[in-house]
Design an enzyme around this catalytic site. Structure first.
Site, PDB file in Angstrom:
ATOM      1  N   ARG A  18       0.815  -1.236   0.000  1.00 35.60           N
ATOM      2  CA  ARG A  18       0.000   0.000   0.000  1.00 35.60           C
ATOM      3  C   ARG A  18       0.838   1.271   0.000  1.00 35.60           C
ATOM      4  NH1 ARG A  18      -3.185  -2.950   3.895  1.00 35.60           N
ATOM      5  NH2 ARG A  18      -4.832  -4.027   2.782  1.00 35.60           N
ATOM      6  N   LYS A  78       2.739  11.269 -11.695  1.00 29.65           N
ATOM      7  CA  LYS A  78       1.890  10.380 -12.494  1.00 29.65           C
ATOM      8  C   LYS A  78       2.658   9.087 -12.720  1.00 29.65           C
ATOM      9  CE  LYS A  78      -1.161  13.296 -15.233  1.00 29.65           C
ATOM     10  NZ  LYS A  78      -1.502  13.726 -16.610  1.00 29.65           N
ATOM     11  N   GLU A 103       9.052  17.240 -25.270  1.00 31.57           N
ATOM     12  CA  GLU A 103       8.413  17.646 -24.008  1.00 31.57           C
ATOM     13  C   GLU A 103       8.967  18.988 -23.521  1.00 31.57           C
ATOM     14  OE1 GLU A 103       5.772  16.062 -23.083  1.00 31.57           O
ATOM     15  OE2 GLU A 103       6.017  13.879 -23.100  1.00 31.57           O
ATOM     16  N   LYS A 144       6.607  22.804 -14.864  1.00 33.13           N
ATOM     17  CA  LYS A 144       5.818  21.647 -14.412  1.00 33.13           C
ATOM     18  C   LYS A 144       5.493  21.768 -12.923  1.00 33.13           C
ATOM     19  CE  LYS A 144       4.814  16.882 -14.890  1.00 33.13           C
ATOM     20  NZ  LYS A 144       4.982  15.609 -15.571  1.00 33.13           N
ATOM     21  N   GLU A 195      -4.957  16.620 -11.580  1.00 33.51           N
ATOM     22  CA  GLU A 195      -5.550  16.960 -12.879  1.00 33.51           C
ATOM     23  C   GLU A 195      -7.067  17.148 -12.819  1.00 33.51           C
ATOM     24  OE1 GLU A 195      -3.474  15.198 -16.233  1.00 33.51           O
ATOM     25  OE2 GLU A 195      -5.283  15.380 -17.436  1.00 33.51           O
ATOM     26  N   ARG A 217      -3.837  20.969 -14.916  1.00 38.69           N
ATOM     27  CA  ARG A 217      -2.748  20.046 -15.262  1.00 38.69           C
ATOM     28  C   ARG A 217      -2.922  19.431 -16.651  1.00 38.69           C
ATOM     29  NH1 ARG A 217       0.549  15.675 -11.542  1.00 38.69           N
ATOM     30  NH2 ARG A 217       1.781  14.860 -13.275  1.00 38.69           N
ATOM     31  N   ASN A 254      -0.697  17.958 -21.265  1.00 40.44           N
ATOM     32  CA  ASN A 254      -0.947  16.917 -22.270  1.00 40.44           C
ATOM     33  C   ASN A 254      -1.114  17.491 -23.669  1.00 40.44           C
ATOM     34  OD1 ASN A 254      -0.694  14.511 -20.906  1.00 40.44           O
ATOM     35  ND2 ASN A 254      -2.714  14.707 -19.988  1.00 40.44           N
ATOM     36  N   HIS A 281      -0.724  15.262 -26.681  1.00 42.06           N
ATOM     37  CA  HIS A 281      -0.728  13.874 -26.211  1.00 42.06           C
ATOM     38  C   HIS A 281      -1.950  13.077 -26.662  1.00 42.06           C
ATOM     39  CE1 HIS A 281       2.615  15.327 -23.870  1.00 42.06           C
ATOM     40  NE2 HIS A 281       2.774  14.179 -23.243  1.00 42.06           N
ATOM     41  N   HIS A 307      -0.822   9.802 -28.125  1.00 37.83           N
ATOM     42  CA  HIS A 307      -1.116   8.491 -27.525  1.00 37.83           C
ATOM     43  C   HIS A 307      -1.788   7.573 -28.548  1.00 37.83           C
ATOM     44  CE1 HIS A 307      -1.035  10.002 -23.051  1.00 37.83           C
ATOM     45  NE2 HIS A 307       0.162   9.865 -23.573  1.00 37.83           N
ATOM     46  N   HIS A 367       7.685   7.847 -27.612  1.00 29.23           N
ATOM     47  CA  HIS A 367       6.652   8.705 -27.014  1.00 29.23           C
ATOM     48  C   HIS A 367       6.857  10.166 -27.432  1.00 29.23           C
ATOM     49  CE1 HIS A 367       3.820  10.317 -24.104  1.00 29.23           C
ATOM     50  NE2 HIS A 367       4.770  11.104 -23.629  1.00 29.23           N
TER      51      HIS A 367
HETATM   52  P1  NAD Z   1      12.323   5.118 -22.217  1.00 32.56           P
HETATM   53  O1  NAD Z   1      12.137   5.012 -20.780  1.00 32.56           O
HETATM   54  O2  NAD Z   1      11.864   3.990 -23.080  1.00 32.56           O
HETATM   55  O3  NAD Z   1      13.851   5.427 -22.514  1.00 32.56           O
HETATM   56  C1  NAD Z   1      14.267   5.627 -23.836  1.00 32.56           C
HETATM   57  C2  NAD Z   1      15.430   4.695 -24.233  1.00 32.56           C
HETATM   58  O4  NAD Z   1      16.644   5.249 -23.750  1.00 32.56           O
HETATM   59  C3  NAD Z   1      15.357   3.289 -23.682  1.00 32.56           C
HETATM   60  O5  NAD Z   1      15.829   2.398 -24.650  1.00 32.56           O
HETATM   61  C4  NAD Z   1      16.306   3.356 -22.503  1.00 32.56           C
HETATM   62  O6  NAD Z   1      16.828   2.092 -22.152  1.00 32.56           O
HETATM   63  C5  NAD Z   1      17.368   4.266 -23.026  1.00 32.56           C
HETATM   64  N1  NAD Z   1      18.132   4.996 -22.030  1.00 32.56           N
HETATM   65  C6  NAD Z   1      17.661   5.588 -20.911  1.00 32.56           C
HETATM   66  N2  NAD Z   1      18.619   6.322 -20.347  1.00 32.56           N
HETATM   67  C7  NAD Z   1      19.723   6.176 -21.105  1.00 32.56           C
HETATM   68  C8  NAD Z   1      21.031   6.713 -21.023  1.00 32.56           C
HETATM   69  N3  NAD Z   1      21.374   7.602 -20.100  1.00 32.56           N
HETATM   70  N4  NAD Z   1      21.921   6.333 -21.955  1.00 32.56           N
HETATM   71  C9  NAD Z   1      21.555   5.477 -22.965  1.00 32.56           C
HETATM   72  N5  NAD Z   1      20.328   4.964 -23.097  1.00 32.56           N
HETATM   73  C10 NAD Z   1      19.418   5.325 -22.174  1.00 32.56           C
HETATM   74  O7  NAD Z   1      11.572   6.425 -22.803  1.00 32.56           O
HETATM   75  P2  NAD Z   1      11.421   7.910 -22.264  1.00 32.56           P
HETATM   76  O8  NAD Z   1      11.322   8.726 -23.476  1.00 32.56           O
HETATM   77  O9  NAD Z   1      12.413   8.232 -21.238  1.00 32.56           O
HETATM   78  O10 NAD Z   1      10.009   7.877 -21.537  1.00 32.56           O
HETATM   79  C11 NAD Z   1       8.828   7.612 -22.241  1.00 32.56           C
HETATM   80  C12 NAD Z   1       7.790   7.126 -21.257  1.00 32.56           C
HETATM   81  O11 NAD Z   1       7.510   8.142 -20.305  1.00 32.56           O
HETATM   82  C13 NAD Z   1       6.469   6.770 -21.900  1.00 32.56           C
HETATM   83  O12 NAD Z   1       6.023   5.544 -21.405  1.00 32.56           O
HETATM   84  C14 NAD Z   1       5.550   7.884 -21.473  1.00 32.56           C
HETATM   85  O13 NAD Z   1       4.225   7.483 -21.390  1.00 32.56           O
HETATM   86  C15 NAD Z   1       6.114   8.239 -20.132  1.00 32.56           C
HETATM   87  N6  NAD Z   1       5.790   9.596 -19.675  1.00 32.56           N
HETATM   88  C16 NAD Z   1       5.272   9.749 -18.447  1.00 32.56           C
HETATM   89  C17 NAD Z   1       4.997  11.008 -17.963  1.00 32.56           C
HETATM   90  C18 NAD Z   1       4.505  11.173 -16.553  1.00 32.56           C
HETATM   91  O14 NAD Z   1       4.124  12.293 -16.187  1.00 32.56           O
HETATM   92  N7  NAD Z   1       4.533  10.158 -15.742  1.00 32.56           N
HETATM   93  C19 NAD Z   1       5.254  12.125 -18.749  1.00 32.56           C
HETATM   94  C20 NAD Z   1       5.801  11.951 -20.016  1.00 32.56           C
HETATM   95  C21 NAD Z   1       6.076  10.665 -20.476  1.00 32.56           C
HETATM   96  N1  GLY Z   2       2.976  14.628 -18.647  1.00 39.72           N
HETATM   97  C1  GLY Z   2       1.713  15.074 -18.193  1.00 39.72           C
HETATM   98  C2  GLY Z   2       1.606  15.286 -16.721  1.00 39.72           C
HETATM   99  O1  GLY Z   2       2.495  15.022 -15.961  1.00 39.72           O
HETATM  100  O2  GLY Z   2       0.586  15.719 -16.295  1.00 39.72           O
END
Ligand code: NAD
Ligand code: GLY
Length: 368
Positions: free
Chosen positions: A127, A149, A191, A233, A243, A247, A251, A254, A258, A271
């Protein structure tokens, strides 16, 4: 990675008892300030992936061994396609098989996929256990590690299962960006760019002047981009953590993005690439709603292109686009709702008819 505390920047997320700091700088693993005040516990679990583990897993584990009796690690397979229940369970398996208690601290070492999955695991293990974000992609440093998130994907829709759960700290070490592939750096720029049109035209001007330096990984430019993105942010999340309204502006791009990710199959487009193209479509929609002029649309599209991101939508049946976007969390009573630009530096959420949305998509899909 030696600490350079003179240049470490801090941005605070103000959320009463859930407040925390984002540290931005170099050599953060070796900087005692990075760890000061974090929860103490016997056990730590580093959640990472098979790409990042060999790069930074040992350095983090070595540092954590000074704080925790046991430092465990789970390396998930690398990719958006693994951001699902089955692979989330690998984190719980490791925690339970190792007898980890409810004080165990989770460390998310990786990009947004690792961060979102670790956060969701931390929100639900016993939890709720504390977790620290150690984002290693530009995208994760400017967006996903901040704001609480957490989620996994479902074949029917992106980030459909998750929780709001804040980390105890975010450590954005700029050194780790040196190993990031160029394509991933560009994805992160999507982003960064997003924050300009929705909240800060001066930042948009700055990005236009520095996009080449950012792509060349100029350290000063990256520091400013991460810091200003996190400040914007923090400002948004501080007013609307869950949100209820504001907030949603984060997006921008997005809803279209998405749909691209889920429609093509997770991992086909990154992404950030999907968000880049999604911003072009959302700006076109804003223009057709009479909210911004064509010059602003052209300006933003040019910047997205200069960042190395796609500006043309993939070919996908219009019914499929609409079906995917109806699953979006902003949809209400079957109406798809979009973040639009309501004048430079200002965003709003608006509904749009299916016919208008179809026209927008067609206007940016290459003939085939
Ligand atoms: P990812 O986590 O897939 O990383 C991208 C690639 O880079 C992967 O292959 C990873 O292994 C590699 N990598 C990471 N760090 C590295 C480094 N320092 N050196 C070499 N390779 C490295 O993708 P991302 O773009 O970081 O994140 C995308 C994800 O984030 C999506 O799932 C998206 O939905 C999510 N997201 C969430 C929020 C939120 O608010 N929670 C906001 C935006 C995006
Ligand atoms: N990336 C959208 C949020 O954090 O709200």
């Amino acid at each position: 990675m030696s600490p350079d505390t003179r240049s470490t920047q801090r941005v605070s997320i103000a959320l009463d008892s859930r407040s925390y700091d984002i540290h931005i700088g170099s050599g953060l693993f070796d900087d005692p300030a990075s760890w000061q005040g974090l929860p103490e516990s016997a056990d730590a679990l580093v959640v990472t992936n098979t790409t990042v583990a060999p790069l930074y897993g040992a350095a983090l584990a070595q540092r954590l061994a000074q704080r925790h009796r046991r430092v465990l690690q789970v390396a998930l397979p690398d990719g958006e396609v693994y951001k699902d229940w089955q692979h989330l369970n690998l984190i719980f398996d490791r925690l339970l098989e190792s007898g980890c208690d409810r004080k165990t601290v989770l460390y998310a070492l990786g990009g947004g996929v690792v961060g979102d999955m670790t956060g969701f695991a931390a929100a639900s293990y016993m939890r709720g256990v504390p977790f620290v974000q150690v984002p290693t992609t530009l995208l994760a440093q400017v967006d996903s590690s901040v704001g609480g998130k957490t989620a996994i994907n479902h074949p029917a829709g992106k980030n459909m299962i998750g929780a709001f759960y804040q980390p105890a700290r975010v450590l954005c070490d700029l050194d780790v960006l040196d190993t990031l592939p160029d394509r991933e750096l560009s994805a992160g720029l999507a982003e960064v760019i997003k924050y300009g049109p929705i909240a800060d035209v001066a930042f948009l001007d700055w990005i236009e002047g520095h996009v080449d330096a950012l792509r060349q990984r100029d350290r000063a430019a990256l520091t400013h981009a991460v810091q200003r993105s996190c400040e914007i942010k923090a400002w948004v999340v501080g007013q609307d953590e869950r949100e209820a309204g504001l907030r949603a502006i984060l997006n921008f791009g997005h809803t279209f993005g998405h749909a691209i990710e889920a429609g093509l199959g997770y991992g086909q487009w990154l992404h950030g690439e999907a968000v880049g193209c999604g911003m072009v479509l959302a700006t076109e929609l804003s223009m057709r709603l009479g909210l911004v002029d064509a010059a602003f649309g052209a300006r933003l599209t040019r910047l997205i292109e200069r960042a190395g991101l796609p500006t043309q939508a993939p070919r996908m049946d219009i019914d499929r686009w609409l079906q995917l976007m109806r699953v979006d969390k902003k949809a209400e009573g079957g109406e798809i709702r979009f973040v639009v630009i309501d004048g430079p530096g200002r965003a709003a959420v608006r509904g749009a008819s299916d016919a208008l949305v179809a026209d927008v998509i067609r206007a940016h899909t290459p003939p085939g």
